[in-house]
Design a protein around this motif. Structure first.
Motif, PDB file in Angstrom:
ATOM      1  N   PRO A  74       0.826  -1.194   0.000  1.00 45.51           N
ATOM      2  CA  PRO A  74       0.000   0.000   0.000  1.00 45.51           C
ATOM      3  C   PRO A  74       0.872   1.261   0.000  1.00 45.51           C
ATOM      4  N   PRO A  75       0.277   2.413  -0.336  1.00 44.93           N
ATOM      5  CA  PRO A  75       1.061   3.651  -0.343  1.00 44.93           C
ATOM      6  C   PRO A  75       1.379   4.093   1.088  1.00 44.93           C
ATOM      7  N   LEU A  76       2.675   4.036   1.446  1.00 49.40           N
ATOM      8  CA  LEU A  76       3.115   4.393   2.788  1.00 49.40           C
ATOM      9  C   LEU A  76       4.235   5.418   2.721  1.00 49.40           C
ATOM     10  N   VAL A  77       4.232   6.333   3.685  1.00 50.15           N
ATOM     11  CA  VAL A  77       5.309   7.302   3.842  1.00 50.15           C
ATOM     12  C   VAL A  77       5.772   7.257   5.287  1.00 50.15           C
ATOM     13  N   MET A  78       6.940   7.866   5.548  1.00 50.97           N
ATOM     14  CA  MET A  78       7.462   7.897   6.906  1.00 50.97           C
ATOM     15  C   MET A  78       8.043   9.274   7.196  1.00 50.97           C
ATOM     16  N   VAL A  79       7.770   9.760   8.398  1.00 46.74           N
ATOM     17  CA  VAL A  79       8.380  10.999   8.878  1.00 46.74           C
ATOM     18  C   VAL A  79       9.014  10.710  10.230  1.00 46.74           C
ATOM     19  N   SER A  80      10.149  11.350  10.480  1.00 49.14           N
ATOM     20  CA  SER A  80      10.859  11.183  11.740  1.00 49.14           C
ATOM     21  C   SER A  80      10.577  12.397  12.622  1.00 49.14           C
ATOM     22  N   LEU A  81      10.066  12.147  13.839  1.00 44.58           N
ATOM     23  CA  LEU A  81       9.696  13.218  14.766  1.00 44.58           C
ATOM     24  C   LEU A  81      10.539  13.132  16.029  1.00 44.58           C
ATOM     25  N   ARG A  82      11.025  14.272  16.490  1.00 43.16           N
ATOM     26  CA  ARG A  82      11.792  14.311  17.735  1.00 43.16           C
ATOM     27  C   ARG A  82      10.871  13.918  18.878  1.00 43.16           C
ATOM     28  N   ASN A  83      11.310  12.979  19.712  1.00 42.83           N
ATOM     29  CA  ASN A  83      10.508  12.533  20.850  1.00 42.83           C
ATOM     30  C   ASN A  83      10.167  13.715  21.749  1.00 42.83           C
ATOM     31  N   GLY A  84       8.917  13.795  22.144  1.00 42.06           N
ATOM     32  CA  GLY A  84       8.467  14.856  23.039  1.00 42.06           C
ATOM     33  C   GLY A  84       8.140  16.162  22.340  1.00 42.06           C
ATOM     34  N   SER A  85       8.296  16.225  21.016  1.00 45.68           N
ATOM     35  CA  SER A  85       7.930  17.449  20.286  1.00 45.68           C
ATOM     36  C   SER A  85       6.410  17.573  20.243  1.00 45.68           C
ATOM     37  N   ARG A  86       5.944  18.754  19.939  1.00 42.05           N
ATOM     38  CA  ARG A  86       4.497  19.000  19.853  1.00 42.05           C
ATOM     39  C   ARG A  86       3.857  18.035  18.846  1.00 42.05           C
TER      40      ARG A  86
END
Length: 192
Positions: A74-86
């Motif tokens: 399926p169409p999947l993307v990924m984003v990396s987020l800093r832990n504890g960010s808004r």
């Protein structure tokens, strides 16, 4: 498998590194950051609508360069987020979010949403043209090269960041002109 006392001891304490390859513990944060600065990355704005914020809800957004396509079917993307960010906190509760692929003329938007100690979320979107996504309700920035509306499928803890994998539910391909906004050597850039 034949083991020597040295490999048996190493295996008991963890994985055995390949011969001649140093342990990752020898890599300094500054060296790693400098190496990654040499990798040009596209710039996106990740947004979500927080219906629990205040009487009418609130839009939230953040600039990201750690964003990739993961799968076509399926169409999947990924984003990396800093832990504890808004955004990390919000996407823990809110499964729907959106991505606007920024154009070279949208450097000011990337800069605004990347500022530390920035404006309140309400003021961040002031004077930026956008429309709410039809599925996510998250802001889709006018003039973006492409937009995606996503639903979180998986969250993977990775060091001081969380990798959020989202299924793409809707794609927008506006007729925006110009090239992509890139991030290279700590600065926003454009092709050419």
């Amino acid at each position: 498998m034949h083991t020597t006392p040295a490999t048996a001891a190493a295996t008991a304490s963890g994985p055995v590194p390949a011969p001649g390859i140093p342990h990752a513990e020898g890599v300094s944060n500054d060296d790693f950051r400098a190496a990654m600065a040499k990798l040009a990355a596209g710039v996106v704005l990740v947004t979500a609508f927080d219906e629990d914020a205040g009487p009418h809800g609130e839009n939230a957004g953040m600039t990201a360069t750690a964003f990739v396509s993961v799968s076509l079917d399926p169409p999947l993307v990924m984003v990396s987020l800093r832990n504890g960010s808004r955004m990390d906190d919000l996407l823990t509760e809110q499964p729907l979010w959106a991505v606007s692929v920024l154009s070279e003329s949208q450097r000011h938007i990337a800069g605004r949403f990347a500022m530390k100690g920035r404006l309140s979320d309400r003021l961040l979107f002031e004077d930026i043209p956008y429309r709410p996504g039809t599925i996510s309700g998250a802001p889709l920035v006018g003039g973006a090269l492409a937009t995606l509306e996503c639903r979180t499928e998986q969250r993977v803890l990775a060091g001081d960041h969380t990798l959020v994998i989202g299924r793409v539910l809707e794609v927008g391909l506006p007729s925006a002109e110009g090239g992509p906004l890139l991030y290279f050597k700590g600065r926003y850039r454009q092709l050419g």
